[in-house]
Design an enzyme around this catalytic site. Structure first.
Site, PDB file in Angstrom:
ATOM      1  N   TYR A 142       0.861  -1.190   0.000  1.00 59.40           N
ATOM      2  CA  TYR A 142       0.000   0.000   0.000  1.00 59.40           C
ATOM      3  C   TYR A 142       0.890   1.230   0.000  1.00 59.40           C
ATOM      4  O   TYR A 142       1.873   1.284   0.745  1.00 59.40           O
ATOM      5  CB  TYR A 142      -0.886   0.006   1.250  1.00 59.40           C
ATOM      6  CG  TYR A 142      -1.783   1.224   1.371  1.00 59.40           C
ATOM      7  CD1 TYR A 142      -2.822   1.445   0.476  1.00 59.40           C
ATOM      8  CD2 TYR A 142      -1.596   2.145   2.400  1.00 59.40           C
ATOM      9  CE1 TYR A 142      -3.651   2.560   0.595  1.00 59.40           C
ATOM     10  CE2 TYR A 142      -2.426   3.263   2.521  1.00 59.40           C
ATOM     11  CZ  TYR A 142      -3.447   3.461   1.617  1.00 59.40           C
ATOM     12  OH  TYR A 142      -4.258   4.554   1.739  1.00 59.40           O
ATOM     13  N   ASP A 237       9.307   2.822  -0.123  1.00 53.63           N
ATOM     14  CA  ASP A 237       8.268   3.486   0.665  1.00 53.63           C
ATOM     15  C   ASP A 237       8.475   3.081   2.125  1.00 53.63           C
ATOM     16  O   ASP A 237       8.093   1.978   2.536  1.00 53.63           O
ATOM     17  CB  ASP A 237       6.884   3.076   0.153  1.00 53.63           C
ATOM     18  CG  ASP A 237       5.767   3.768   0.923  1.00 53.63           C
ATOM     19  OD1 ASP A 237       6.065   4.419   1.950  1.00 53.63           O
ATOM     20  OD2 ASP A 237       4.602   3.651   0.498  1.00 53.63           O
ATOM     21  N   LYS A 265       4.374   8.950   9.187  1.00 59.02           N
ATOM     22  CA  LYS A 265       4.244   8.359  10.532  1.00 59.02           C
ATOM     23  C   LYS A 265       5.309   8.820  11.524  1.00 59.02           C
ATOM     24  O   LYS A 265       5.204   9.903  12.083  1.00 59.02           O
ATOM     25  CB  LYS A 265       4.203   6.829  10.415  1.00 59.02           C
ATOM     26  CG  LYS A 265       3.109   6.417   9.388  1.00 59.02           C
ATOM     27  CD  LYS A 265       2.525   5.076   9.585  1.00 59.02           C
ATOM     28  CE  LYS A 265       1.618   4.684   8.455  1.00 59.02           C
ATOM     29  NZ  LYS A 265       0.267   4.390   8.788  1.00 59.02           N
TER      30      LYS A 265
HETATM   31  N1  PMP Z   1       2.812   4.180   2.404  1.00 61.98           N
HETATM   32  C1  PMP Z   1       2.758   3.226   3.349  1.00 61.98           C
HETATM   33  C2  PMP Z   1       3.768   2.138   3.348  1.00 61.98           C
HETATM   34  C3  PMP Z   1       1.770   3.276   4.340  1.00 61.98           C
HETATM   35  O1  PMP Z   1       1.727   2.318   5.272  1.00 61.98           O
HETATM   36  C4  PMP Z   1       0.845   4.340   4.324  1.00 61.98           C
HETATM   37  C5  PMP Z   1      -0.250   4.469   5.369  1.00 61.98           C
HETATM   38  N2  PMP Z   1      -0.497   3.408   6.145  1.00 61.98           N
HETATM   39  C6  PMP Z   1       0.951   5.313   3.331  1.00 61.98           C
HETATM   40  C7  PMP Z   1       1.945   5.198   2.379  1.00 61.98           C
HETATM   41  C8  PMP Z   1       0.008   6.479   3.286  1.00 61.98           C
HETATM   42  O2  PMP Z   1       0.236   7.296   4.357  1.00 61.98           O
HETATM   43  P1  PMP Z   1      -0.921   8.301   4.896  1.00 61.98           P
HETATM   44  O3  PMP Z   1      -1.976   7.431   5.478  1.00 61.98           O
HETATM   45  O4  PMP Z   1      -0.215   9.146   5.902  1.00 61.98           O
HETATM   46  O5  PMP Z   1      -1.384   9.073   3.739  1.00 61.98           O
END
Ligand code: PMP
Length: 425
Positions: A142, A237, A265
């Protein structure tokens, strides 16, 4: 006193599904979500005053636990001096210096306000820098909810990008290719076929959004070599893994240096922050230096910078990653051993302070297609059994759990005893 039920009833009237982010609605496990009013350390309190031991940690940011006193103070001090300027401030320079010091491949970062925004902007940068449109992602990874990456995985070697949400034009996801994780042959075949059209290969180096599908170091290394060979960029990511599984995240843990890293995060310490970083020659493609446009009213916001920076400084000072690993080892001992000795198949998958209870037997899964669909019903039972015992885990069998520096061995004992009790019932 307010009741959870009355707030939830109001929520459903004015928020779609009652929430501002879908998984919070408990649809995967059923029942009404907790309305959380407060958090402190490892505990959260609902609006009726019930306290829960928390292993969700707001889905990753709270590596120090809820409302860490020094982080709260840093935010308060920043707020008293003005909440946003729309102009450069020293706090954003300090945060950038900290990130640059931790990642050998990063010379500059740009701050945004969420992980989604970080990845979306990184993709635009990759496309702008290479002059190519193609993106390769992996099934089960994701990367936030931007159009180009919200693509369903298909089975087989590679699928053409089919949007997995309504409202995304097919043309937007058409240049997105989806591969299975841990499949070197498929990667090689795809890059041989259309490598010269691929701007970037993006991966969660520690895939943690579809269970915890830990990758072989060799696979990540192959990604590095294969992308370099065709002139495509490699994007890690690290929205979850960044500053969580090591100071230098998954890049350090696996010894692979990507071209672009995305963050979220932990680097915001609980406030809305994302960032992406790369060598200066790549970042020079961004406006105002270069032609790739990217901007934000609240980017580099002084409160968010203060919260993130204080969090990162505490992690250094507390030698956090060693402590978290030691807590993690204790989790292996108490929960991991217990799960594998149950009658029904279950195993603990863990990397540092990130863990996942896989309710399936056999080898530890490395691909989305290796996940057993029947796990979901057992997880629902586990989730509600824990909630009854005042323990909060993620309301979906595909989501991981997080340890924080606030957790103690006795918190882990509570979790392990409760999980084993519920699953043995
Ligand atoms: N990339 C990864 C690996 C994630 O785990 C997440 C959110 N869980 C995101 C992108 C998107 O981040 P956000 O929810 O802060 O938009």
């Amino acid at each position: 006193m307010k009741s959870n039920e009355s707030v939830w009833r109001r929520a459903q009237k004015v928020l779609p599904g009652g929430v501002n982010s879908p998984v919070r609605a408990f649809r995967a496990v059923g029942g009404d979500p907790l309305i959380v009013e407060r958090g402190h350390g490892t505990r959260i309190q609902d609006s009726e005053g019930n306290e829960y031991l928390d292993f969700v940690g707001s889905w990753g940011p709270l590596i120090l636990g809820h409302a860490h006193a020094e982080v709260v103070q840093a935010i308060q001090e920043a707020a008293a001096g003005g909440t946003t300027f729309g102009a450069p401030c020293e706090a954003e320079v300090e945060l950038a210096e900290h990130v640059v010091s931790a990642y050998s491949g990063i010379e500059q970062i740009r701050c945004v306000s969420s992980g989604t925004e970080a990845v979306m902007s990184a993709i635009r940068l990759a496309r702008g820098a290479t002059g190519r449109d193609g993106i390769v992602k992996f099934a089960g990874c994701y990367h936030g909810h931007s159009d180009a990456l919200l693509v369903e995985a298909g089975s087989g070697l590679a699928t053409f990008g089919v949007p997995s949400s309504a409202g995304i034009p097919k043309a937007t996801t058409a240049p997105t290719r989806v591969l299975e994780l841990d499949d070197s042959n498929a990667l090689r075949a795809l890059l041989e076929r259309e490598g010269d059209k691929i701007a970037a290969v993006i991966i969660e180096p520690m895939p943690a959004n579809n269970g915890l599908l830990l990758q072989r170091q060799e696979f990540l290394q192959e990604l590095r070599t294969a992308t370099e060979a065709v002139g495509a960029l490699l994007i890690f990511d690290e929205v979850i893994s960044g500053f969580r599984i090591a100071r230098g995240g998954a890049s350090e843990r696996y010894g692979v240096v990507p071209d672009i890293v995305t963050f979220g995060k932990v680097i915001g310490g609980g406030l809305p922050v994302g960032a992406f970083g790369a060598p200066a020659r790549l970042m020079a493609h961004l406006a105002p230096e270069g032609p790739v446009y990217q901007a934000g009213t609240l980017s580099g916001n002084p409160l968010a910078m203060a919260s993130g920076l204080k969090t990162l400084q505490i992690l250094d000072r507390e030698n956090a990653w060693e402590k978290l690993e030691s807590l993690g080892c204790y989790l292996d001992e108490r929960l991991g051993k217990g799960l594998s000795s149950l009658e029904e198949p279950a195993q603990l998958v863990r990397e540092g302070s990130v863990f996942w209870m896989a309710l399936q037997g056999g080898p530890t899964p490395r691909r989305a297609s290796a996940l057993v669909p029947t796990a979901s019903a057992r997880y629902t039972r586990l989730f509600h059994g824990l909630l009854k015992r005042r323990i909060n885990i993620a309301p979906s069998c595909f989501e991981v759990g997080f340890l924080s520096l606030a957790h103690s061995r006795s918190d882990i004992d509570l979790l392990a005893d409760a999980v084993l009790e519920v699953l043995s019932e």
